[in-house]
Design a protein around this motif. Structure first.
Motif, short mmCIF file in Angstrom:
data_model
loop_
_atom_site.label_atom_id
_atom_site.label_comp_id
_atom_site.label_asym_id
_atom_site.label_seq_id
_atom_site.Cartn_x
_atom_site.Cartn_y
_atom_site.Cartn_z
N VAL A 121 4.17 -37.12 7.76
CA VAL A 121 2.77 -37.46 8.01
C VAL A 121 1.94 -36.34 7.41
N TYR A 122 1.00 -36.71 6.57
CA TYR A 122 0.15 -35.73 5.89
C TYR A 122 -1.21 -35.67 6.57
N TYR A 123 -1.64 -34.44 6.84
CA TYR A 123 -2.91 -34.20 7.52
C TYR A 123 -3.83 -33.39 6.61
N CYS A 124 -5.10 -33.73 6.62
CA CYS A 124 -6.06 -32.86 5.98
C CYS A 124 -6.74 -32.02 7.05
N TRP B 170 -4.27 -29.40 3.00
CA TRP B 170 -3.33 -30.47 3.36
C TRP B 170 -2.11 -29.84 4.01
N PHE B 171 -1.68 -30.46 5.07
CA PHE B 171 -0.47 -30.06 5.78
C PHE B 171 0.40 -31.31 5.95
N ARG B 172 1.64 -31.11 6.32
CA ARG B 172 2.50 -32.25 6.58
C ARG B 172 3.47 -31.93 7.70
N GLN B 173 3.93 -32.97 8.36
CA GLN B 173 4.90 -32.82 9.43
C GLN B 173 5.94 -33.91 9.32
#
Length: 117
Positions: free
Chosen positions: A92-95, A35-38
């Motif tokens: 915004v969270y990205y997988c 998981w990442f976030r921006q």
């Protein structure tokens, strides 16, 4: 591999939220999931990752003790349980998925998490 993230929303500081990311692949268990976030105006940053066997996890210092990453290989899904949310968790969270550690080759579309203080 196609990744579909969901579960974002608007919550208050101190609340909890659980994100999910479903993967369309027959070899989900072979991938390291992350998981990442921006946040607005900031670069994308690492949040957490989990190895294929579910035993190895890694977290950013900013979320240690509050967030938990998990996966269900039978359901081709990775989760991010977020507790004690703070306003600075708004992003915004990205997988993402990787076959080789650190080489994130597949990304989901992102899900918005907004934490009001």
């Amino acid at each position: 591999v196609q990744l579909q993230a969901s579960g974002g929303g608007l919550v208050q500081a101190g609340d909890s939220l659980k994100l999910s990311c479903a993967a369309s692949t027959r070899t989900f268990s072979a991938y390291i999931m992350g998981w990442f976030r921006q946040a607005p105006g900031k670069e994308r940053e690492f949040v957490a990752s989990i190895m294929w066997n579910t035993r190895g996890t890694s977290y950013a210092d900013s979320v240690k003790g509050r967030f938990t990453i998990s996966r269900d290989n039978a359901k081709n899904t990775v989760y991010l349980q977020m507790n004690s949310l703070k306003a600075e968790d708004t992003a915004v969270y990205y997988c993402a998925a990787a076959l080789i550690a650190g080489r994130w080759s597949h990304w989901g579309q992102g899900t918005q998490v907004t934490v009001s203080s």
